[in-house]
Design an enzyme around this catalytic site. Structure first.
Site, PDB file in Angstrom:
ATOM      1  N   ARG A  47       4.110  27.221  17.708  1.00  0.00           N
ATOM      2  CA  ARG A  47       3.672  28.491  16.962  1.00  0.00           C
ATOM      3  C   ARG A  47       4.105  29.806  17.676  1.00  0.00           C
ATOM      4  NH1 ARG A  47       0.273  24.642  17.878  1.00  0.00           N
ATOM      5  NH2 ARG A  47      -0.813  23.702  16.077  1.00  0.00           N
ATOM      6  N   GLN A 112       0.563  18.681  26.909  1.00  0.00           N
ATOM      7  CA  GLN A 112       0.368  18.182  25.525  1.00  0.00           C
ATOM      8  C   GLN A 112       1.929  18.168  25.362  1.00  0.00           C
ATOM      9  OE1 GLN A 112      -2.380  21.808  23.629  1.00  0.00           O
ATOM     10  NE2 GLN A 112      -1.736  22.681  25.369  1.00  0.00           N
ATOM     11  N   HIS A 132      -0.568  13.796  24.208  1.00  0.00           N
ATOM     12  CA  HIS A 132      -0.039  13.676  22.982  1.00  0.00           C
ATOM     13  C   HIS A 132       0.934  12.712  22.839  1.00  0.00           C
ATOM     14  CE1 HIS A 132      -1.673  18.033  21.827  1.00  0.00           C
ATOM     15  NE2 HIS A 132      -2.573  17.270  21.915  1.00  0.00           N
ATOM     16  N   CYS A 140       4.856  -0.242  18.037  1.00  0.00           N
ATOM     17  CA  CYS A 140       4.389  -1.138  16.621  1.00  0.00           C
ATOM     18  C   CYS A 140       3.240  -0.709  16.253  1.00  0.00           C
ATOM     19  CB  CYS A 140       4.695  -2.567  16.761  1.00  0.00           C
ATOM     20  SG  CYS A 140       4.371  -3.402  15.300  1.00  0.00           S
ATOM     21  N   CYS A 143       1.712  -4.809  16.134  1.00  0.00           N
ATOM     22  CA  CYS A 143       1.405  -5.669  17.335  1.00  0.00           C
ATOM     23  C   CYS A 143       1.555  -4.809  18.576  1.00  0.00           C
ATOM     24  CB  CYS A 143       2.442  -6.635  17.621  1.00  0.00           C
ATOM     25  SG  CYS A 143       4.130  -6.136  17.859  1.00  0.00           S
ATOM     26  N   CYS A 165       9.450  -3.355  13.436  1.00  0.00           N
ATOM     27  CA  CYS A 165       9.098  -4.114  14.590  1.00  0.00           C
ATOM     28  C   CYS A 165      10.074  -5.478  14.607  1.00  0.00           C
ATOM     29  CB  CYS A 165       7.740  -4.382  14.784  1.00  0.00           C
ATOM     30  SG  CYS A 165       7.472  -5.177  16.418  1.00  0.00           S
ATOM     31  N   CYS A 168       7.217  -8.437  15.030  1.00  0.00           N
ATOM     32  CA  CYS A 168       6.198  -8.912  13.843  1.00  0.00           C
ATOM     33  C   CYS A 168       6.623  -8.098  12.498  1.00  0.00           C
ATOM     34  CB  CYS A 168       4.964  -8.279  14.212  1.00  0.00           C
ATOM     35  SG  CYS A 168       4.498  -6.779  14.213  1.00  0.00           S
ATOM     36  N   SER A 207      -0.811  27.935  23.046  1.00  0.00           N
ATOM     37  CA  SER A 207      -1.443  28.684  22.158  1.00  0.00           C
ATOM     38  C   SER A 207      -2.802  28.582  22.385  1.00  0.00           C
ATOM     39  CB  SER A 207      -0.994  28.831  20.921  1.00  0.00           C
ATOM     40  OG  SER A 207      -1.134  27.271  20.171  1.00  0.00           O
TER      41      SER A 207
HETATM   42  P1  NAD Z   1       2.288  25.919  20.587  1.00  0.00           P
HETATM   43  O1  NAD Z   1       3.654  26.064  20.054  1.00  0.00           O
HETATM   44  O2  NAD Z   1       1.155  26.308  19.920  1.00  0.00           O
HETATM   45  O3  NAD Z   1       2.175  27.537  21.743  1.00  0.00           O
HETATM   46  C1  NAD Z   1       3.301  27.426  22.643  1.00  0.00           C
HETATM   47  C2  NAD Z   1       2.852  28.920  23.611  1.00  0.00           C
HETATM   48  O4  NAD Z   1       3.975  29.141  24.431  1.00  0.00           O
HETATM   49  C3  NAD Z   1       3.131  30.170  22.464  1.00  0.00           C
HETATM   50  O5  NAD Z   1       1.782  31.011  22.506  1.00  0.00           O
HETATM   51  C4  NAD Z   1       4.179  30.919  23.017  1.00  0.00           C
HETATM   52  O6  NAD Z   1       3.964  32.451  22.688  1.00  0.00           O
HETATM   53  C5  NAD Z   1       4.234  30.370  24.519  1.00  0.00           C
HETATM   54  N1  NAD Z   1       5.498  30.451  24.940  1.00  0.00           N
HETATM   55  C6  NAD Z   1       6.927  30.160  24.281  1.00  0.00           C
HETATM   56  N2  NAD Z   1       7.661  29.983  25.163  1.00  0.00           N
HETATM   57  C7  NAD Z   1       7.183  30.459  26.366  1.00  0.00           C
HETATM   58  C8  NAD Z   1       7.654  30.621  27.754  1.00  0.00           C
HETATM   59  N3  NAD Z   1       9.039  30.488  27.986  1.00  0.00           N
HETATM   60  N4  NAD Z   1       6.977  31.186  28.808  1.00  0.00           N
HETATM   61  C9  NAD Z   1       5.574  31.368  28.284  1.00  0.00           C
HETATM   62  N5  NAD Z   1       5.062  31.029  27.285  1.00  0.00           N
HETATM   63  C10 NAD Z   1       5.704  30.739  26.339  1.00  0.00           C
HETATM   64  O7  NAD Z   1       2.116  24.910  21.767  1.00  0.00           O
HETATM   65  P2  NAD Z   1       1.153  24.138  22.367  1.00  0.00           P
HETATM   66  O8  NAD Z   1      -0.247  24.890  22.449  1.00  0.00           O
HETATM   67  O9  NAD Z   1       1.628  23.185  23.243  1.00  0.00           O
HETATM   68  O10 NAD Z   1       0.559  23.136  20.974  1.00  0.00           O
HETATM   69  C11 NAD Z   1       1.456  22.669  20.208  1.00  0.00           C
HETATM   70  C12 NAD Z   1       1.611  21.325  20.006  1.00  0.00           C
HETATM   71  O11 NAD Z   1       3.083  20.914  19.965  1.00  0.00           O
HETATM   72  C13 NAD Z   1       1.390  20.245  21.082  1.00  0.00           C
HETATM   73  O12 NAD Z   1       0.745  19.269  20.475  1.00  0.00           O
HETATM   74  C14 NAD Z   1       2.576  19.513  21.597  1.00  0.00           C
HETATM   75  O13 NAD Z   1       2.432  18.209  21.472  1.00  0.00           O
HETATM   76  C15 NAD Z   1       3.557  19.691  20.425  1.00  0.00           C
HETATM   77  N6  NAD Z   1       4.949  20.259  20.750  1.00  0.00           N
HETATM   78  C16 NAD Z   1       5.367  19.836  22.032  1.00  0.00           C
HETATM   79  C17 NAD Z   1       6.835  20.109  22.124  1.00  0.00           C
HETATM   80  C18 NAD Z   1       7.485  19.702  23.526  1.00  0.00           C
HETATM   81  O14 NAD Z   1       6.997  18.341  23.753  1.00  0.00           O
HETATM   82  N7  NAD Z   1       8.319  20.376  24.283  1.00  0.00           N
HETATM   83  C19 NAD Z   1       7.388  21.307  21.497  1.00  0.00           C
HETATM   84  C20 NAD Z   1       6.808  21.557  20.257  1.00  0.00           C
HETATM   85  C21 NAD Z   1       5.551  21.190  19.939  1.00  0.00           C
END
Ligand code: NAD
Length: 268
Positions: A47, A112, A132, A140, A143, A165, A168, A207
């Site tokens: 986001r 997350q 997450h 799978c 199974c 898988c 199975c 976010s």
């Molecule tokens: P989000 O994308 O909703 O929010 C990320 C936030 O981090 C934003 O508000 C952004 O402004 C801020 N941000 C970005 N770069 C930054 C930095 N360098 N320093 C400080 N702030 C920074 O992410 P969320 O709240 O984790 O939720 C989104 C979902 O996205 C989660 O469920 C996650 O599983 C998944 N996701 C994971 C990854 C990953 O594993 N790297 C990548 C994308 C999405």
């Protein structure tokens, strides 16, 4: 102790000083991280500006289960994207959290993220709660057998469009939580306990709009923990923050870990 939220928008020294003041005298630290901690490793968030949601949305679980076309599309994307994801390295923010754990300061990382970068940075597996799931495993749906993502990647590269898988014949999926699914109960319970028991929660790069994960800082706050939020942009829960740092996570976390190290290991 009630204190007014302090917003720190500029100056890493000022941000680190505010974190140190807030952390002072508090024992159990928990970090709660989101996609924003990994953008400095080259993994886009969802986001933030330029995030994945501006380009495409991931499938819902219902769509994935019932629509072979959706699965084929998913695996095709994964075949192209997984090598990049698995080659990403932890940045100074991940490394700072790993150092804080090594120093005995950070007890738990609740994340997350699905990228595995906290463990790659050195946080112990059993101290990282992946709310997450992880992109580095494939499961799978019938199974429950688990596969390393690298093994399934080989099958995708060999031309299987929707690999079943091997045990199975069931539908395979990434061991991550898809939209419309509940979080894994055990991980959520552990995260709730960690949030309830901590004295200081460092919220980094989220976010704070995805529930129930985003409710964890509020839970920690209700139990008396101090909350610091480090984020590039405003979040949906900024009012919870005792210290709110608008900026890049990596340099601030690195500065914070250095300042803590000075206290823990003054001779080094
Ligand atoms: P989000 O994308 O909703 O929010 C990320 C936030 O981090 C934003 O508000 C952004 O402004 C801020 N941000 C970005 N770069 C930054 C930095 N360098 N320093 C400080 N702030 C920074 O992410 P969320 O709240 O984790 O939720 C989104 C979902 O996205 C989660 O469920 C996650 O599983 C998944 N996701 C994971 C990854 C990953 O594993 N790297 C990548 C994308 C999405």
């Amino acid at each position: 102790m009630k204190r007014d939220s302090e917003q720190v928008g500029v100056g890493r020294d000022e941000a680190v000083a505010a974190l140190m003041q807030l952390a002072s005298g508090r024992g159990r630290f928990v970090a709660f991280t989101g996609a924003g901690i990994s953008t400095e490793s080259g993994i886009p968030d969802y986001r933030g500006p330029g995030g994945v949601w501006e380009q495409r949305k991931p499938p819902t679980i219902g769509d994935y289960l019932h629509n072979e076309e959706t699965r084929r599309h998913y695996w095709e994307r994964r075949r192209l994207d997984y090598p990049t994801l698995s080659s990403r390295e932890p940045n100074q923010g991940h490394l700072a959290l790993a150092r804080l754990e090594t120093m005995g300061v950070l007890t738990t990382v609740i994340t997350q993220n699905i990228d595995g970068l906290h463990q790659k940075a050195g946080n112990a597996d059993d101290r990282v709660i992946e709310l997450h799931g992880t992109a580095h495993r494939i499961r799978c749906m019938t199974c429950e057998r688990l596969y390393d993502a690298g093994d399934i990647q080989q099958r995708l590269l060999a031309g299987e469009p929707d690999p079943p898988c091997a045990n199975c014949g069931g539908v395979l999926r990434s061991a991550t939580v898809l939209f419309g699914e509940s979080l894994p109960r055990e991980a959520l319970d552990r995260a709730i306990s960690a949030a309830q028991e901590c004295d200081f929660m460092l919220v980094v790069g989220s976010s704070l709009v995805v529930n129930p994960a985003a409710k964890l800082p509020a839970l920690a706050k209700r139990q008396g923990a101090a909350i610091a939020i480090i984020n590039r942009t405003v979040t949906a829960a900024d009012e919870l923050a005792d210290v709110h740092i608008l900026g890049e996570a990596g340099p601030t976390l690195n500065g914070f870990a250095n300042a803590i190290a000075e206290q823990v290991e003054p001779s080094r």
